[in-house]
Design an enzyme around this catalytic site. Structure first.
Site, PDB file in Angstrom:
ATOM      1  N   LYS A  71       0.808  -1.228   0.000  1.00  0.00           N
ATOM      2  CA  LYS A  71       0.000   0.000   0.000  1.00  0.00           C
ATOM      3  C   LYS A  71       0.844   1.282   0.000  1.00  0.00           C
ATOM      4  O   LYS A  71       0.406   2.306  -0.512  1.00  0.00           O
ATOM      5  CB  LYS A  71      -0.940   0.017   1.210  1.00  0.00           C
ATOM      6  CG  LYS A  71      -2.133  -0.907   1.081  1.00  0.00           C
ATOM      7  CD  LYS A  71      -3.048  -0.723   2.279  1.00  0.00           C
ATOM      8  CE  LYS A  71      -4.304  -1.542   2.136  1.00  0.00           C
ATOM      9  NZ  LYS A  71      -5.258  -1.271   3.213  1.00  0.00           N
ATOM     10  N   ASP A 107      -9.979   3.387   2.116  1.00  0.00           N
ATOM     11  CA  ASP A 107     -10.144   2.797   3.457  1.00  0.00           C
ATOM     12  C   ASP A 107     -10.888   3.738   4.406  1.00  0.00           C
ATOM     13  O   ASP A 107     -11.765   3.305   5.162  1.00  0.00           O
ATOM     14  CB  ASP A 107      -8.772   2.459   4.066  1.00  0.00           C
ATOM     15  CG  ASP A 107      -8.216   1.143   3.534  1.00  0.00           C
ATOM     16  OD1 ASP A 107      -8.994   0.298   3.071  1.00  0.00           O
ATOM     17  OD2 ASP A 107      -6.981   0.969   3.583  1.00  0.00           O
ATOM     18  N   GLY A 131      -4.215   1.653  17.129  1.00  0.00           N
ATOM     19  CA  GLY A 131      -3.352   1.375  15.979  1.00  0.00           C
ATOM     20  C   GLY A 131      -2.918   2.659  15.308  1.00  0.00           C
ATOM     21  O   GLY A 131      -3.616   3.693  15.388  1.00  0.00           O
ATOM     22  N   ASN A 154      -1.360   3.476  20.391  1.00  0.00           N
ATOM     23  CA  ASN A 154      -0.554   2.504  19.655  1.00  0.00           C
ATOM     24  C   ASN A 154       0.494   1.870  20.548  1.00  0.00           C
ATOM     25  O   ASN A 154       1.002   2.511  21.468  1.00  0.00           O
ATOM     26  CB  ASN A 154       0.125   3.168  18.444  1.00  0.00           C
ATOM     27  CG  ASN A 154       0.545   2.141  17.415  1.00  0.00           C
ATOM     28  OD1 ASN A 154      -0.253   1.254  17.073  1.00  0.00           O
ATOM     29  ND2 ASN A 154       1.771   2.207  16.943  1.00  0.00           N
ATOM     30  N   ARG A 155       0.768   0.587  20.271  1.00  0.00           N
ATOM     31  CA  ARG A 155       1.799  -0.141  21.027  1.00  0.00           C
ATOM     32  C   ARG A 155       3.130   0.605  20.932  1.00  0.00           C
ATOM     33  O   ARG A 155       3.788   0.853  21.920  1.00  0.00           O
ATOM     34  CB  ARG A 155       1.907  -1.563  20.447  1.00  0.00           C
ATOM     35  CG  ARG A 155       2.983  -2.410  21.054  1.00  0.00           C
ATOM     36  CD  ARG A 155       3.001  -3.773  20.417  1.00  0.00           C
ATOM     37  NE  ARG A 155       3.287  -3.724  18.976  1.00  0.00           N
ATOM     38  CZ  ARG A 155       3.405  -4.781  18.199  1.00  0.00           C
ATOM     39  NH1 ARG A 155       3.235  -5.991  18.693  1.00  0.00           N
ATOM     40  NH2 ARG A 155       3.674  -4.642  16.905  1.00  0.00           N
ATOM     41  N   THR A 156       3.503   0.978  19.692  1.00  0.00           N
ATOM     42  CA  THR A 156       4.716   1.780  19.503  1.00  0.00           C
ATOM     43  C   THR A 156       4.284   3.243  19.582  1.00  0.00           C
ATOM     44  O   THR A 156       3.728   3.794  18.619  1.00  0.00           O
ATOM     45  CB  THR A 156       5.353   1.462  18.131  1.00  0.00           C
ATOM     46  OG1 THR A 156       5.458   0.044  18.008  1.00  0.00           O
ATOM     47  CG2 THR A 156       6.716   2.112  17.976  1.00  0.00           C
ATOM     48  N   ASP A 158       5.644   6.123  19.557  1.00  0.00           N
ATOM     49  CA  ASP A 158       6.155   7.126  18.612  1.00  0.00           C
ATOM     50  C   ASP A 158       5.306   7.199  17.332  1.00  0.00           C
ATOM     51  O   ASP A 158       5.127   8.270  16.759  1.00  0.00           O
ATOM     52  CB  ASP A 158       7.611   6.815  18.231  1.00  0.00           C
ATOM     53  CG  ASP A 158       8.567   7.326  19.300  1.00  0.00           C
ATOM     54  OD1 ASP A 158       8.097   8.073  20.188  1.00  0.00           O
ATOM     55  OD2 ASP A 158       9.764   6.971  19.250  1.00  0.00           O
ATOM     56  N   ARG A 159       4.796   6.041  16.908  1.00  0.00           N
ATOM     57  CA  ARG A 159       3.970   6.046  15.680  1.00  0.00           C
ATOM     58  C   ARG A 159       2.639   6.758  15.940  1.00  0.00           C
ATOM     59  O   ARG A 159       2.113   7.435  15.059  1.00  0.00           O
ATOM     60  CB  ARG A 159       3.699   4.619  15.196  1.00  0.00           C
ATOM     61  CG  ARG A 159       4.916   3.937  14.623  1.00  0.00           C
ATOM     62  CD  ARG A 159       4.545   2.582  14.059  1.00  0.00           C
ATOM     63  NE  ARG A 159       4.036   2.649  12.705  1.00  0.00           N
ATOM     64  CZ  ARG A 159       3.418   1.631  12.095  1.00  0.00           C
ATOM     65  NH1 ARG A 159       3.226   0.489  12.727  1.00  0.00           N
ATOM     66  NH2 ARG A 159       2.991   1.757  10.858  1.00  0.00           N
ATOM     67  N   TYR A 230     -11.571  -8.576   9.951  1.00  0.00           N
ATOM     68  CA  TYR A 230     -12.766  -9.296   9.478  1.00  0.00           C
ATOM     69  C   TYR A 230     -12.553 -10.804   9.403  1.00  0.00           C
ATOM     70  O   TYR A 230     -13.381 -11.534   8.877  1.00  0.00           O
ATOM     71  CB  TYR A 230     -13.234  -8.757   8.118  1.00  0.00           C
ATOM     72  CG  TYR A 230     -12.211  -8.797   7.025  1.00  0.00           C
ATOM     73  CD1 TYR A 230     -12.048  -9.913   6.226  1.00  0.00           C
ATOM     74  CD2 TYR A 230     -11.416  -7.691   6.786  1.00  0.00           C
ATOM     75  CE1 TYR A 230     -11.108  -9.933   5.218  1.00  0.00           C
ATOM     76  CE2 TYR A 230     -10.475  -7.696   5.794  1.00  0.00           C
ATOM     77  CZ  TYR A 230     -10.324  -8.825   5.007  1.00  0.00           C
ATOM     78  OH  TYR A 230      -9.387  -8.839   4.020  1.00  0.00           O
ATOM     79  N   GLY A 251     -15.524  -5.893  10.500  1.00  0.00           N
ATOM     80  CA  GLY A 251     -14.632  -5.442   9.440  1.00  0.00           C
ATOM     81  C   GLY A 251     -15.126  -5.760   8.042  1.00  0.00           C
ATOM     82  O   GLY A 251     -14.698  -5.129   7.067  1.00  0.00           O
TER      83      GLY A 251
HETATM   84  N1  LIG Z   1     -11.976  -4.302   6.979  1.00  0.00           N
HETATM   85  C1  LIG Z   1     -11.183  -3.772   6.081  1.00  0.00           C
HETATM   86  O1  LIG Z   1     -11.598  -3.398   4.971  1.00  0.00           O
HETATM   87  C2  LIG Z   1      -9.745  -3.565   6.427  1.00  0.00           C
HETATM   88  C3  LIG Z   1      -8.951  -2.691   5.665  1.00  0.00           C
HETATM   89  C4  LIG Z   1      -7.623  -2.515   6.034  1.00  0.00           C
HETATM   90  C5  LIG Z   1      -7.112  -3.220   7.137  1.00  0.00           C
HETATM   91  N2  LIG Z   1      -7.924  -4.064   7.830  1.00  0.00           N
HETATM   92  C6  LIG Z   1      -7.404  -4.805   9.003  1.00  0.00           C
HETATM   93  O2  LIG Z   1      -6.897  -3.867   9.932  1.00  0.00           O
HETATM   94  C7  LIG Z   1      -5.778  -4.417  10.621  1.00  0.00           C
HETATM   95  C8  LIG Z   1      -4.583  -3.466  10.532  1.00  0.00           C
HETATM   96  O3  LIG Z   1      -4.192  -3.346   9.177  1.00  0.00           O
HETATM   97  P1  LIG Z   1      -3.083  -2.283   8.710  1.00  0.00           P
HETATM   98  O4  LIG Z   1      -3.069  -2.324   7.232  1.00  0.00           O
HETATM   99  O5  LIG Z   1      -3.293  -0.983   9.375  1.00  0.00           O
HETATM  100  O6  LIG Z   1      -1.759  -2.968   9.285  1.00  0.00           O
HETATM  101  P2  LIG Z   1      -0.366  -2.287   9.667  1.00  0.00           P
HETATM  102  O7  LIG Z   1      -0.124  -1.063   8.871  1.00  0.00           O
HETATM  103  O8  LIG Z   1       0.637  -3.385   9.629  1.00  0.00           O
HETATM  104  O9  LIG Z   1      -0.564  -1.827  11.212  1.00  0.00           O
HETATM  105  C9  LIG Z   1      -0.711  -2.795  12.222  1.00  0.00           C
HETATM  106  C10 LIG Z   1      -1.099  -2.088  13.517  1.00  0.00           C
HETATM  107  O10 LIG Z   1      -1.376  -3.112  14.499  1.00  0.00           O
HETATM  108  C11 LIG Z   1      -0.553  -2.889  15.651  1.00  0.00           C
HETATM  109  N3  LIG Z   1      -0.227  -4.199  16.241  1.00  0.00           N
HETATM  110  C12 LIG Z   1       0.175  -5.319  15.591  1.00  0.00           C
HETATM  111  N4  LIG Z   1       0.356  -6.326  16.474  1.00  0.00           N
HETATM  112  C13 LIG Z   1       0.067  -5.812  17.708  1.00  0.00           C
HETATM  113  C14 LIG Z   1       0.060  -6.356  19.029  1.00  0.00           C
HETATM  114  N5  LIG Z   1       0.394  -7.634  19.249  1.00  0.00           N
HETATM  115  N6  LIG Z   1      -0.307  -5.558  20.062  1.00  0.00           N
HETATM  116  C15 LIG Z   1      -0.652  -4.264  19.835  1.00  0.00           C
HETATM  117  N7  LIG Z   1      -0.663  -3.674  18.606  1.00  0.00           N
HETATM  118  C16 LIG Z   1      -0.307  -4.455  17.553  1.00  0.00           C
HETATM  119  C17 LIG Z   1       0.671  -2.187  15.127  1.00  0.00           C
HETATM  120  O11 LIG Z   1       1.310  -1.531  16.190  1.00  0.00           O
HETATM  121  P3  LIG Z   1       2.886  -1.151  16.093  1.00  0.00           P
HETATM  122  O12 LIG Z   1       2.955   0.168  15.366  1.00  0.00           O
HETATM  123  O13 LIG Z   1       3.304  -1.055  17.508  1.00  0.00           O
HETATM  124  O14 LIG Z   1       3.557  -2.266  15.360  1.00  0.00           O
HETATM  125  C18 LIG Z   1       0.019  -1.224  14.114  1.00  0.00           C
HETATM  126  O15 LIG Z   1      -0.559  -0.131  14.777  1.00  0.00           O
HETATM  127  C19 LIG Z   1      -5.524  -5.785   9.983  1.00  0.00           C
HETATM  128  O16 LIG Z   1      -6.103  -6.774  10.788  1.00  0.00           O
HETATM  129  C20 LIG Z   1      -6.240  -5.706   8.653  1.00  0.00           C
HETATM  130  O17 LIG Z   1      -6.699  -6.970   8.213  1.00  0.00           O
HETATM  131  C21 LIG Z   1      -9.217  -4.250   7.502  1.00  0.00           C
END
Ligand SMILES: NC(=O)c1ccc[n+]([C@@H]2O[C@H](COP(=O)([O-])OP(=O)(O)OC[C@H]3O[C@@H](n4cnc5c(N)ncnc54)[C@H](OP(=O)(O)O)[C@@H]3O)[C@@H](O)[C@H]2O)c1
Length: 301
Positions: A71, A107, A131, A154-156, A158-159, A230, A251
């Protein structure tokens, strides 16, 4: 479906894509409206992304969805971005206009439309987002303009701060946006007077379906809980929120609504959202029953 030499091709690129629901969702909409389009999925590895984008131009593929992990990385290969994609720094949809590839992100508006579809208007509400990844950024930029207050956990940490700063620069407003580390203590405090909780982390996603980002005690009847995850359709967070009497949104609704906006970008037509939802639910049921027949006991998306 009558595929011919004139059929317009749309596709998903990502890795993995094998279990994506998008082909079923988009093809159901093309079929319903009698459009001469077809939607397929291509598994594109990160080191092949540049070649894949050349291929899109060479093959004249009309429209694309882009998913993990491309992305952000795809942006440098495109010819332009719409304003929202440029602001968010992420692309999930591409339109090919005579070889010129323009990127969009659907999104944020997909999440907003999923809320509205469930009868929830986030205008003037306090929204807590968990997140600070790609989907959180898209949702936060959309909701920050209309929410009364937005808190990003957010876990991290800084982000979360980076996203808060980007939103404050965009809005010119420091007061309504906060960033916080993802701890129980901070969550408890901010959820006390929140209206909408959105999980935009991957916590609770299959195969870690027993995980939840929020303690059950913090969920209550007058909270709307929206999980972007989802898979599974009802995450532990949503199950516990439902049991607490909260309004829940899954989702899949966002997946359909962001797909509906992509559909409009490619075809210029309003997407048949209910048809797309029915097709997705039918596919999920089929996957669940074939998985349980195979003794796996879980749905494959
Ligand atoms: N329904 C939909 O249409 C749709 C669309 C897009 C995404 N999604 C879903 O949304 C979710 C996130 O997607 P994304 O694209 O944003 O992913 P991404 O850019 O990789 O971000 C992942 C996020 O999850 C956090 N995270 C991951 N593991 C964690 C843990 N064990 N404890 C706490 N925080 C944790 C990360 O925190 P850190 O910064 O600390 O790593 C980050 O904030 C996914 O499950 C995806 O399938 C759904």
């Amino acid at each position: 479906m009558n595929v011919s030499g004139k059929t317009k091709v749309c596709a998903l690129i990502g890795d993995p894509v094998e279990h994506s629901l998008s082909p079923v969702i988009q093809n159901s909409a093309f079929k319903h409206l009698g459009l001469d389009y077809v939607y397929v999925a291509f598994n594109v590895k990160a080191n092949s992304l540049k070649d894949a984008v050349y291929g899109i131009r060479a093959l004249g593929i009309h429209g694309l969805n882009v998913t993990m992990p491309h992305k952000i990385a795809i942006i440098k290969y495109l010819d332009g971005l719409d304003e929202t994609a440029s602001r968010v720094g992420s692309v999930n949809t591409i339109l090919n206009s005579d070889g010129r590839l323009v990127g969009y992100t659907t999104d944020g508006v997909g999440a907003l439309n999923a809320l509205k579809h469930a009868g929830v208007d986030p205008s003037g509400e306090k929204v807590v987002i968990l997140g600070a990844g790609g989907s959180s950024r898209a949702v936060a930029f959309t909701l920050a303009e209309i929410a009364s207050e937005l808190v990003i956990f957010n876990r991290t940490f800084d982000r979360a701060k980076d996203l808060k700063n980007a939103l404050c620069r965009f809005l010119g407003d420091e007061l309504r946006i906060k960033a916080a580390p993802l701890t129980d203590e901070h969550l408890k405090k901010e959820l006390e007077d929140a209206d909408i909780l959105i999980n935009a982390t991957s916590v609770g996603m299959k195969p870690n379906s027993d995980d939840t980002p929020v303690k059950q005690d913090y969920l209550r009847k007058d909270l709307v809980v929206f999980d972007l995850v989802y898979e599974p359709l009802e995450t532990r967070l949503l199950r516990e929120a439902r049991l607490a009497g909260a309004k829940v949104i899954n989702g899949l609704s966002m997946l359909i609504h962001q797909g509906a906006v992509s559909f409009k970008i490619w075809t210029g037509m309003k997407a048949p959202v209910e048809i797309m939802m029915d097709a997705a639910l039918k596919k999920i049921k089929q996957s669940e029953s074939s998985a349980s027949n195979n003794g796996k006991g879980d749905a494959a998306f």
